[in-house]
Design a protein around this motif. Structure first.
Motif, short mmCIF file in Angstrom:
data_model
loop_
_atom_site.label_atom_id
_atom_site.label_comp_id
_atom_site.label_asym_id
_atom_site.label_seq_id
_atom_site.Cartn_x
_atom_site.Cartn_y
_atom_site.Cartn_z
N THR A 117 0.85 -1.18 0.00
CA THR A 117 0.00 0.00 0.00
C THR A 117 0.90 1.24 0.00
OG1 THR A 117 -0.07 0.14 2.42
CG2 THR A 117 -1.73 -1.25 1.34
N PRO A 118 0.33 2.43 -0.21
CA PRO A 118 1.18 3.63 -0.11
C PRO A 118 1.87 3.77 1.24
CG PRO A 118 -0.89 4.16 -1.20
CD PRO A 118 -1.02 2.74 -0.73
N ALA A 119 1.20 3.30 2.32
CA ALA A 119 1.83 3.38 3.64
C ALA A 119 3.04 2.47 3.75
CB ALA A 119 0.81 3.02 4.72
N SER A 120 3.12 1.44 2.89
CA SER A 120 4.28 0.54 2.92
C SER A 120 5.57 1.29 2.60
CB SER A 120 4.07 -0.61 1.93
OG SER A 120 2.88 -1.31 2.20
N TRP A 121 5.47 2.24 1.68
CA TRP A 121 6.66 3.02 1.31
C TRP A 121 7.20 3.77 2.53
CZ3 TRP A 121 8.50 7.96 1.35
CH2 TRP A 121 9.56 8.25 0.50
N THR A 174 -0.58 -1.33 6.13
CA THR A 174 0.68 -1.45 5.39
C THR A 174 0.69 -2.57 4.37
OG1 THR A 174 1.57 -2.86 7.14
CG2 THR A 174 1.99 -0.48 7.30
N ARG A 398 3.66 4.95 -10.64
CA ARG A 398 2.30 4.74 -10.13
C ARG A 398 2.36 4.32 -8.67
NH1 ARG A 398 -1.33 -0.17 -12.19
NH2 ARG A 398 0.14 -1.19 -10.78
N PRO A 399 1.59 4.96 -7.78
CA PRO A 399 1.63 4.59 -6.36
C PRO A 399 0.98 3.23 -6.14
CG PRO A 399 -0.09 6.22 -6.76
CD PRO A 399 0.69 6.11 -8.04
N PRO A 400 1.40 2.50 -5.14
CA PRO A 400 0.75 1.22 -4.81
C PRO A 400 -0.72 1.44 -4.48
CG PRO A 400 2.84 1.44 -3.64
CD PRO A 400 2.54 2.77 -4.25
N PHE A 472 11.76 -0.05 -3.55
CA PHE A 472 11.14 1.24 -3.28
C PHE A 472 12.14 2.37 -3.57
CE2 PHE A 472 7.77 -0.47 -0.22
CZ PHE A 472 6.74 -0.16 -1.10
N TRP A 481 7.76 5.95 -7.18
CA TRP A 481 7.55 5.10 -6.02
C TRP A 481 8.49 3.89 -6.04
CZ3 TRP A 481 3.99 5.94 -2.05
CH2 TRP A 481 3.13 7.03 -2.24
N TRP A 482 8.95 3.53 -7.23
CA TRP A 482 9.79 2.35 -7.38
C TRP A 482 11.05 2.67 -8.17
CZ3 TRP A 482 8.34 -1.95 -4.76
CH2 TRP A 482 6.98 -2.10 -4.43
#
Length: 609
Positions: A117-121, A174, A398-400, A472, A481-482
């Motif tokens: 998810t975005p919070a994972s980053w 996450t 692209r964001p997760p 990441f 993001w990646w």
């Protein structure tokens, strides 16, 4: 909808999902599918044969007229939650994974999990000491806390409940693990009692009454036991993981202070006692149910409840014995010493998945970066266009996504396929064939909006796949993001009729052996289902699921706010609230005035079971 919440409906739902898992094979061969099947069967035991009338609240906090056996299925839910959490914590250490033993697993997990998810980053870039401390907390919640599910003290069970809720909420934030964490949260409610769940104001305001010295002594001993448990948990955590506070760096350092041999010896020592803990707790629950049966009045009702208690008690004991076999997988010697009758009973019903073994996140993969398979298509074999999936990582800018509670099965399988050669995932060759054929149902698994699929006008002539290593991006890298690096070719370029493709299809038994069947247009049900699917197909699955959940929640809220209360509308309730006639004889004190029928504060609202 209340009439649909009965044993037969839940059995039908369980059988339907069991059939889907058998057909889905590898695409529905996840531990949460097994967990849903086991929970679904327990839901059939929890649900009543028929919906009873609304019950009055008893002074002790129980429902008047409740069945004596009602606590037995809920105990099975608690035992399932214990097996799920305890086994998930133990296998992380029995797997000898260096990331778990080094407490560094979370430094890789957020980046390498199936669908971040975005919070994972953001979680991935937390300080290393905090991530190691989070691993320690995970071991504490999954290994040390679950025995408290059967604690005699209510506050200990509540502490175990809130610790499990905290863990599941953090995982939901996450990571995209579909319905698994939501289902686990449902299982944790078995740790609560009626007094904690009741929203009645009267239950939260306890009147101060003089307490006898035996009660005061018991309360003091309970408090002492509670603090002793917390102290042992804190001491064990500090001792086993060498926690040290570094005041200069404002950090907490941790390390594993025990060896694999010591842990296996400890596991061998506690596995059988945890089984006996289950036996003792179930015996106590059976005795309580038997005592409640003795309080039933009326010989006919006593006979009916005796039959129900016998049936549900036998089913509870049988399911508990069956569950001991997959639970004992965590320790081989305990599995070998298990009663042979339990093995025979488990073997007889194993295909029904009434009890399963669990052990989530056994090993960390992608320690050097996550491998990712990227599909590409071409019309001439020279200019290649990447085929973007809806959910899995592809475009580095692209964001997760956030897709809970939906699980995109194909995106998940693409993650597993990237861990080895394509020959380990036979379905991947079939996916390539369907893309070359331009099969619309398969394309919609990749892109729900067909217009975003680069080959929606004409299928590609050639399809290939490349393996990349994704990581990441670092803080400060704008609009990315990646980061990714090409590794190797995963699947060679093929086209329809290519000898390589035909050879792989024959090898895996995936050839089209029968001509396609024409759709029957005369079936009204089939036409209705196709029309509904066509209308809903533009919506993403996660949006649709949350929309349905929000609609159900809104309906329930409106019913609670606007719907007539059963206690107000029934003739019995109206008769109950008529003013009592005045007595001729002198009574101590004045006769209380009757409360008006529209006053909600003059009566205790009835609860739905």
């Amino acid at each position: 909808m209340r009439r649909l919440r009965n044993l037969f409906v839940y059995l039908l739902l369980w059988a339907a999902y069991l059939s889907a898992c058998q057909v889905g094979q590898v695409f529905l061969y996840f531990q949460w599918d097994s967990l849903l099947l086991e929970t679904g069967f327990l839901a059939a035991l929890v649900a009543p044969l028929r919906q009873p009338p609304h019950h009055k609240q008893a002074p002790q906090g129980r429902l008047v007229g409740a069945s004596p056996h009602e606590g037995l299925p809920f105990w099975l839910v608690r035992w399932l939650l214990f097996r799920l959490m305890f086994a998930s914590g133990v296998v992380k250490l029995t797997s000898r994974c260096p990331a778990w033993w080094g407490l560094t697993a979370l430094t890789y997990h957020y980046e390498t999990q199936c669908l971040p998810t975005p919070a994972s980053w953001f979680a991935h870039h937390l300080p290393v000491w905090l991530q190691k401390l989070s691993v320690v907390a995970t071991f504490l919640i999954e290994i040390a806390v679950p025995p408290l599910f059967f604690a005699p003290l209510r506050r200990l069970r509540l502490a175990a409940f809130y610790s499990q809720v905290l863990l599941q909420v953090l995982i939901i934030i996450t990571g995209n693990y579909n319905f698994f964490n939501l289902l686990t949260l449902v299982l944790t409610t078995a740790l609560l009692d009626d007094g904690h769940l009741t929203a009645e104001p009267g239950n939260s305001r306890c009147k101060k009454r003089p307490t006898s010295w035996p009660r005061a002594l018991l309360a003091m001993l309970s408090l002492l036991l509670e603090f002793t448990v917390y102290g042992l948990l804190a001491y064990g955590t500090v001792h086993c993981f060498g926690l040290e506070v570094d005041w200069e760096q404002h950090a907490v350092h941790s390390r594993t202070t025990f060896t694999f041999h010591q842990f296996t010896q400890w596991l061998k020592m506690v596995t059988l006692p945890t089984m006996w803990l289950g036996v003792a707790s179930l015996t106590w629950e059976l005795l309580n149910a038997l005592w409640r049966w003795t309080q039933v009045r009326g010989w006919l009702r006593k006979l009916c409840t005796a039959v129900q208690l016998f049936v549900f008690g036998t089913a509870t004991v049988a399911l508990f014995v069956i569950s001991l076999v997959p639970y004992s997988y965590i320790e081989p010697s305990s599995h070998g010493h298990l009663w042979t009758g339990a093995h025979r009973l488990f073997g007889a019903v194993e295909h029904l998945q009434l009890a399963n073994s669990y052990g989530l996140f056994r090993r960390m993969t992608g320690l050097g970066g996550r491998p990712e398979v990227v599909l590409e298509g071409s019309y001439d074999g020279h200019h290649w266009t990447e085929i973007e999936f809806m959910y899995k990582p592809g475009n580095v800018s692209r964001p997760p996504p956030v897709v809970v509670p939906h699980q995109p099965r194909l995106d998940w399988q693409m993650w597993f396929a990237a861990l080895g050669p394509h020959s380990h995932s036979p379905w991947f060759t079939s996916l390539v064939l369907r893309l070359l054929q331009g099969k619309d149902p398969v394309i919609r698994l990749i892109q729900n909006d067909v217009a975003r699929y680069p080959f929606h006008r004409q299928p590609p002539t050639y399809v290939r796949a490349q393996r990349y290593k994704y990581q990441f991006s670092r803080p400060g890298e704008q609009s990315q993001w990646w980061r990714r690096q090409w590794v190797e070719e995963f699947f060679p370029p093929v086209s329809l009729g290519d000898p390589t493709l035909d050879m792989l299809l024959r090898q895996f038994g995936l050839q089209d052996k029968s001509p396609p069947r024409a759709r029957s247009s005369g079936n009204a049900l089939a036409q209705a289902l196709r029309w509904i699917r066509k209308q809903l197909s533009p919506l993403e699955a996660s949006t649709l699921l949350w929309g349905l959940l929000a609609a159900v929640g809104a309906i329930r809220v409106m019913q609670a706010l606007l719907g007539p209360h059963p206690a107000h509308s029934s003739p019995l309730a109206k008769e109950k609230h008529k003013p009592a006639p005045k007595k001729d004889s002198g009574a101590a004190g004045k006769q209380p005035a009757p409360a008006p029928d529209n006053s909600s504060s003059s009566q205790t609202p009835r609860r739905k079971k």
